[in-house]
Design a protein around this motif. Sequence first.
Motif, PDB file in Angstrom:
ATOM      1  N   ARG A   1      -7.882  -8.664   3.669  1.00 23.36           N
ATOM      2  CA  ARG A   1      -7.413  -8.640   2.279  1.00 23.36           C
ATOM      3  C   ARG A   1      -7.819  -9.940   1.576  1.00 23.36           C
ATOM      4  O   ARG A   1      -8.220  -9.930   0.408  1.00 23.36           O
ATOM      5  CB  ARG A   1      -5.888  -8.479   2.264  1.00 23.36           C
ATOM      6  CG  ARG A   1      -5.272  -8.485   0.883  1.00 23.36           C
ATOM      7  CD  ARG A   1      -3.778  -8.210   0.897  1.00 23.36           C
ATOM      8  NE  ARG A   1      -3.016  -9.279   1.540  1.00 23.36           N
ATOM      9  CZ  ARG A   1      -1.704  -9.237   1.797  1.00 23.36           C
ATOM     10  NH1 ARG A   1      -1.026  -8.148   1.482  1.00 23.36           N
ATOM     11  NH2 ARG A   1      -1.084 -10.245   2.360  1.00 23.36           N
TER      12      ARG A   1
ATOM     13  N   THR B   1       0.842  -1.208   0.000  1.00 22.51           N
ATOM     14  CA  THR B   1       0.000   0.000   0.000  1.00 22.51           C
ATOM     15  C   THR B   1       0.876   1.257   0.000  1.00 22.51           C
ATOM     16  O   THR B   1       0.637   2.192  -0.768  1.00 22.51           O
ATOM     17  CB  THR B   1      -0.900  -0.003   1.264  1.00 22.51           C
ATOM     18  OG1 THR B   1      -1.609  -1.245   1.295  1.00 22.51           O
ATOM     19  CG2 THR B   1      -1.846   1.162   1.286  1.00 22.51           C
TER      20      THR B   1
ATOM     21  N   ARG C   1      -0.963   2.672  12.318  1.00 25.03           N
ATOM     22  CA  ARG C   1      -1.849   3.831  12.154  1.00 25.03           C
ATOM     23  C   ARG C   1      -2.517   3.823  10.771  1.00 25.03           C
ATOM     24  O   ARG C   1      -2.329   2.896  10.000  1.00 25.03           O
ATOM     25  CB  ARG C   1      -1.017   5.118  12.350  1.00 25.03           C
ATOM     26  CG  ARG C   1      -0.434   5.227  13.750  1.00 25.03           C
ATOM     27  CD  ARG C   1       0.635   6.284  13.819  1.00 25.03           C
ATOM     28  NE  ARG C   1       1.732   5.964  12.913  1.00 25.03           N
ATOM     29  CZ  ARG C   1       2.577   6.862  12.397  1.00 25.03           C
ATOM     30  NH1 ARG C   1       2.447   8.132  12.693  1.00 25.03           N
ATOM     31  NH2 ARG C   1       3.538   6.490  11.590  1.00 25.03           N
TER      32      ARG C   1
END
Length: 320
Positions: free
Chosen positions: A258, A154, A303
């Motif tokens: 995922r 990502t 986070r």
Amino acid sequence: MRSGLHRHPVCDGLLSSPWYFRPAVALSPSILVLLLGEGMSVLKREPPLLHREGPLNDPELLLTPPLPILSIDKIFSLPGHAPTGHSSSSSAEPTTRGRWSFIDCFLRLSEQFMVVGLLQRLSEKLPRVVHRLSEMMKPQVVFVLGGPGAGKGTQCERIVKNYSYTHLSAGDLLREERSRTGSEFGQLIDTYIKEGKIAMEETMKSDEKKFRFLIDGFPRNQDNLQGWNNVMDGKADVKFVLFFDCSSEVCIDRCLERGKSSGRTDDNRESLEKRIQTYLQSTRPIIEQYEQQGKVHKIDASRSVDEVFADVKNILENQG
Ligand SMILES: Nc1ncnc2c1ncn2[C@@H]1O[C@H](COP(=O)(O)OP(=O)(O)O)[C@@H](O)[C@H]1O
Ligand SMILES: Nc1ccn([C@@H]2O[C@H](COP(=O)(O)OP(=O)(O)O)[C@@H](O)[C@H]2O)c(=O)n1
């Protein structure tokens, strides 16, 4: 990925000059500073000759050295060189030349001599500059490590969108090769990886203009590291390691999520527990080795994607 290279119309028109340096060189700011130090102050004076594209922090630059002997005709016809009292758009008919003032001609001639002088100085220093450049033009590599699901892919996607990096994902390369019909490596992949023979070198050579690479999920164990050192030693510079750190629970949750749409057969709890063990036992020691060399940037990956990326940005911008 975008090329990040941009040509200037004036320089473009002159590329056929025998003096043109081939190929156009993509430079990092540090190389640029070096060249400026080598007397190419014309680049500071003449910003149009130095072009950059994309966000200001994009350090990929196209350096097209000032071209040597512009014919006086060319100088006169360059945009922004119209004679006093004539707009730059006015057609440059032969008769127009007669109206150039003496000062106009004098200024343009001195400019031409200045360029020639700079080129002479440059040619004296060229062998040293070329040598330093070839040293510094080695591919620059950033390893991206972290547990399964830590968000490596990502973040790499975001980096590639915002900076000039080529992303190579060890996992994706393996999956691609495995699924390629007729792949001679299908059966051999595990050995291939184990021996560190992953085809990074060839992949990295495929586009000489791209010289910054993010290698995601590699080196994942001692064998990978050994293979890298055997194959790539002296051929690429490992700048640093981005280490996305988060707990095993977060990793597992993300991968299970995922797995609902990824179609990845290894995104299930049983495989994940094994993968986490492999990560802790084999990959963490590699990260520690790089840590001892002061090359690791550890990022709290638990986070949000944006928060994590803010840290990544900071690191990339401060490290060049
Ligand atoms: N910071 C984040 N917060 C929440 N979910 C994330 C975050 N980063 C990635 N994800 C999601 O977690 C999953 C794993 O991310 P991915 O980038 O594929 O990890 P990796 O490449 O490290 O295995 C993906 O479904 C992704 O959308
Ligand atoms: N250097 C590597 C990278 C991946 N792999 C294999 O490929 C799988 C998927 O790797 P990946 O990087 O896409 O996935 P994550 O484990 O990061 O989610 C790993 O679980 C390993 O089985 C490997 O053997 N060696």
